[in-house]
Motif scaffolding. Structure first.
Motif, PDB file in Angstrom:
ATOM      1  N   GLN A  13      22.850  38.050 -10.408  1.00 20.37           N
ATOM      2  CA  GLN A  13      21.440  37.819 -10.109  1.00 20.37           C
ATOM      3  C   GLN A  13      21.205  36.409  -9.564  1.00 20.37           C
ATOM      4  O   GLN A  13      20.465  36.224  -8.601  1.00 20.37           O
ATOM      5  CB  GLN A  13      20.582  38.039 -11.355  1.00 20.37           C
ATOM      6  N   VAL A  14      21.836  35.427 -10.190  1.00 17.12           N
ATOM      7  CA  VAL A  14      21.685  34.037  -9.739  1.00 17.12           C
ATOM      8  C   VAL A  14      22.220  33.881  -8.317  1.00 17.12           C
ATOM      9  O   VAL A  14      21.584  33.244  -7.463  1.00 17.12           O
ATOM     10  CB  VAL A  14      22.394  33.073 -10.716  1.00 17.12           C
ATOM     11  N   ALA A  15      23.380  34.469  -8.041  1.00 18.08           N
ATOM     12  CA  ALA A  15      23.987  34.367  -6.716  1.00 18.08           C
ATOM     13  C   ALA A  15      23.120  35.041  -5.657  1.00 18.08           C
ATOM     14  O   ALA A  15      22.884  34.472  -4.582  1.00 18.08           O
ATOM     15  CB  ALA A  15      25.385  34.979  -6.725  1.00 18.08           C
ATOM     16  N   LEU A  16      22.621  36.224  -5.954  1.00 14.40           N
ATOM     17  CA  LEU A  16      21.775  36.934  -4.997  1.00 14.40           C
ATOM     18  C   LEU A  16      20.472  36.191  -4.746  1.00 14.40           C
ATOM     19  O   LEU A  16      20.008  36.092  -3.607  1.00 14.40           O
ATOM     20  CB  LEU A  16      21.484  38.348  -5.493  1.00 14.40           C
ATOM     21  N   ARG A  17      19.870  35.674  -5.806  1.00 20.00           N
ATOM     22  CA  ARG A  17      18.625  34.935  -5.666  1.00 20.00           C
ATOM     23  C   ARG A  17      18.837  33.683  -4.809  1.00 20.00           C
ATOM     24  O   ARG A  17      18.046  33.386  -3.911  1.00 20.00           O
ATOM     25  CB  ARG A  17      18.069  34.554  -7.034  1.00 20.00           C
ATOM     26  N   GLY A  18      19.913  32.968  -5.066  1.00 24.00           N
ATOM     27  CA  GLY A  18      20.221  31.772  -4.280  1.00 24.00           C
ATOM     28  C   GLY A  18      20.471  32.098  -2.820  1.00 24.00           C
ATOM     29  O   GLY A  18      19.993  31.401  -1.925  1.00 24.00           O
ATOM     30  N   TRP A  19      21.214  33.171  -2.573  1.00 27.14           N
ATOM     31  CA  TRP A  19      21.483  33.570  -1.197  1.00 27.14           C
ATOM     32  C   TRP A  19      20.193  33.979  -0.489  1.00 27.14           C
ATOM     33  O   TRP A  19      19.961  33.593   0.669  1.00 27.14           O
ATOM     34  CB  TRP A  19      22.493  34.722  -1.168  1.00 27.14           C
ATOM     35  N   ALA A  20      19.334  34.736  -1.167  1.00 28.08           N
ATOM     36  CA  ALA A  20      18.071  35.168  -0.556  1.00 28.08           C
ATOM     37  C   ALA A  20      17.182  33.969  -0.242  1.00 28.08           C
ATOM     38  O   ALA A  20      16.556  33.902   0.824  1.00 28.08           O
ATOM     39  CB  ALA A  20      17.347  36.142  -1.482  1.00 28.08           C
ATOM     40  N   ARG A  21      17.124  33.006  -1.140  1.00 28.86           N
ATOM     41  CA  ARG A  21      16.325  31.806  -0.894  1.00 28.86           C
ATOM     42  C   ARG A  21      16.884  31.006   0.278  1.00 28.86           C
ATOM     43  O   ARG A  21      16.130  30.504   1.110  1.00 28.86           O
ATOM     44  CB  ARG A  21      16.283  30.933  -2.141  1.00 28.86           C
ATOM     45  N   ALA A  22      18.199  30.883   0.342  1.00 33.58           N
ATOM     46  CA  ALA A  22      18.820  30.145   1.445  1.00 33.58           C
ATOM     47  C   ALA A  22      18.564  30.847   2.772  1.00 33.58           C
ATOM     48  O   ALA A  22      18.295  30.195   3.790  1.00 33.58           O
ATOM     49  CB  ALA A  22      20.323  29.993   1.203  1.00 33.58           C
ATOM     50  N   THR A  23      18.616  32.166   2.779  1.00 33.62           N
ATOM     51  CA  THR A  23      18.368  32.931   3.992  1.00 33.62           C
ATOM     52  C   THR A  23      16.918  32.781   4.442  1.00 33.62           C
ATOM     53  O   THR A  23      16.642  32.554   5.628  1.00 33.62           O
ATOM     54  CB  THR A  23      18.714  34.419   3.789  1.00 33.62           C
ATOM     55  N   ALA A  24      15.991  32.868   3.496  1.00 37.31           N
ATOM     56  CA  ALA A  24      14.576  32.684   3.830  1.00 37.31           C
ATOM     57  C   ALA A  24      14.343  31.280   4.384  1.00 37.31           C
ATOM     58  O   ALA A  24      13.643  31.090   5.382  1.00 37.31           O
ATOM     59  CB  ALA A  24      13.705  32.936   2.610  1.00 37.31           C
ATOM     60  N   ARG A  25      14.941  30.289   3.750  1.00 31.39           N
ATOM     61  CA  ARG A  25      14.779  28.901   4.192  1.00 31.39           C
ATOM     62  C   ARG A  25      15.373  28.699   5.591  1.00 31.39           C
ATOM     63  O   ARG A  25      14.812  27.985   6.419  1.00 31.39           O
ATOM     64  CB  ARG A  25      15.438  27.956   3.186  1.00 31.39           C
ATOM     65  N   ALA A  26      16.503  29.351   5.856  1.00 31.89           N
ATOM     66  CA  ALA A  26      17.122  29.247   7.176  1.00 31.89           C
ATOM     67  C   ALA A  26      16.199  29.811   8.261  1.00 31.89           C
ATOM     68  O   ALA A  26      16.234  29.357   9.399  1.00 31.89           O
ATOM     69  CB  ALA A  26      18.463  29.977   7.203  1.00 31.89           C
ATOM     70  N   CYS A  27      15.364  30.774   7.891  1.00 30.09           N
ATOM     71  CA  CYS A  27      14.408  31.360   8.834  1.00 30.09           C
ATOM     72  C   CYS A  27      13.114  30.562   8.922  1.00 30.09           C
ATOM     73  O   CYS A  27      12.210  30.933   9.661  1.00 30.09           O
ATOM     74  CB  CYS A  27      14.100  32.794   8.422  1.00 30.09           C
ATOM     75  N   GLY A  28      13.018  29.488   8.147  1.00 27.97           N
ATOM     76  CA  GLY A  28      11.822  28.666   8.187  1.00 27.97           C
ATOM     77  C   GLY A  28      10.756  29.083   7.203  1.00 27.97           C
ATOM     78  O   GLY A  28       9.638  28.571   7.242  1.00 27.97           O
ATOM     79  N   VAL A  29      11.074  29.995   6.302  1.00 29.37           N
ATOM     80  CA  VAL A  29      10.107  30.460   5.302  1.00 29.37           C
ATOM     81  C   VAL A  29      10.142  29.513   4.114  1.00 29.37           C
ATOM     82  O   VAL A  29      11.217  29.162   3.630  1.00 29.37           O
ATOM     83  CB  VAL A  29      10.444  31.899   4.835  1.00 29.37           C
ATOM     84  N   VAL A  83      32.524  41.924  -9.066  1.00 30.18           N
ATOM     85  CA  VAL A  83      33.302  41.363 -10.175  1.00 30.18           C
ATOM     86  C   VAL A  83      32.525  40.333 -10.985  1.00 30.18           C
ATOM     87  O   VAL A  83      32.999  39.893 -12.033  1.00 30.18           O
ATOM     88  CB  VAL A  83      34.626  40.744  -9.677  1.00 30.18           C
ATOM     89  N   LEU A  84      31.342  39.954 -10.522  1.00 24.60           N
ATOM     90  CA  LEU A  84      30.544  38.971 -11.255  1.00 24.60           C
ATOM     91  C   LEU A  84      29.780  39.640 -12.397  1.00 24.60           C
ATOM     92  O   LEU A  84      29.309  40.762 -12.251  1.00 24.60           O
ATOM     93  CB  LEU A  84      29.533  38.303 -10.321  1.00 24.60           C
ATOM     94  N   PRO A  85      29.637  38.935 -13.510  1.00 18.28           N
ATOM     95  CA  PRO A  85      28.770  39.445 -14.580  1.00 18.28           C
ATOM     96  C   PRO A  85      27.325  39.537 -14.083  1.00 18.28           C
ATOM     97  O   PRO A  85      26.942  38.846 -13.124  1.00 18.28           O
ATOM     98  CB  PRO A  85      28.896  38.390 -15.684  1.00 18.28           C
ATOM     99  N   ALA A  86      26.514  40.360 -14.721  1.00 16.33           N
ATOM    100  CA  ALA A  86      25.157  40.643 -14.257  1.00 16.33           C
ATOM    101  C   ALA A  86      24.332  39.373 -14.060  1.00 16.33           C
ATOM    102  O   ALA A  86      23.634  39.221 -13.051  1.00 16.33           O
ATOM    103  CB  ALA A  86      24.448  41.584 -15.226  1.00 16.33           C
ATOM    104  N   ARG A  87      24.391  38.450 -14.999  1.00 11.71           N
ATOM    105  CA  ARG A  87      23.584  37.222 -14.902  1.00 11.71           C
ATOM    106  C   ARG A  87      23.988  36.395 -13.675  1.00 11.71           C
ATOM    107  O   ARG A  87      23.131  35.959 -12.911  1.00 11.71           O
ATOM    108  CB  ARG A  87      23.760  36.403 -16.178  1.00 11.71           C
ATOM    109  N   GLU A  88      25.275  36.187 -13.491  1.00 12.39           N
ATOM    110  CA  GLU A  88      25.753  35.414 -12.355  1.00 12.39           C
ATOM    111  C   GLU A  88      25.470  36.134 -11.037  1.00 12.39           C
ATOM    112  O   GLU A  88      25.201  35.508 -10.020  1.00 12.39           O
ATOM    113  CB  GLU A  88      27.241  35.110 -12.485  1.00 12.39           C
TER     114      GLU A  88
END
Length: 84
Positions: free
Chosen positions: A64-80, A57-62
């Motif tokens: 992308q921002v949400a996915l990018r933020g989640w991926a960064r948080a996940t990588a950071r949680a793994c110590g990357v 239900v999110l617009p394309a821009r939001e």
């Protein structure tokens, strides 16, 4: 099939054998840090589940921002740590 030459795409690491620790000298990760990373990883997986429900239900821009933020948080949680 060829891939485009995107400046951030590196199919191989620039790090060679010289980047690795010597045998018997691997960095030690404390139990507290391991538990913290495991907790953070479980939290990001839970948030990702909720995010998966919202993505359609999110617009394309939001989206992308949400996915990018989640991926960064996940990588950071793994110590990357990402370096530019």
């Amino acid at each position: 099939m060829t891939t485009s030459a995107h400046p951030l795409w590196r199919p191989m690491s620039g790090c060679g054998p010289g980047c690795l620790p010597l045998p018997g000298r691997s960095p030690v990760v404390s139990m507290g840090r391991r538990l913290g990373r495991a907790t953070a990883l479980l939290a990001t997986v839970g948030l990702g589940t909720g995010l998966a429900v919202l993505l359609p239900v999110l617009p394309a821009r939001e989206r992308q921002v949400a996915l990018r933020g989640w991926a960064r948080a996940t990588a950071r949680a793994c110590g990357v740590r990402l370096a530019a």
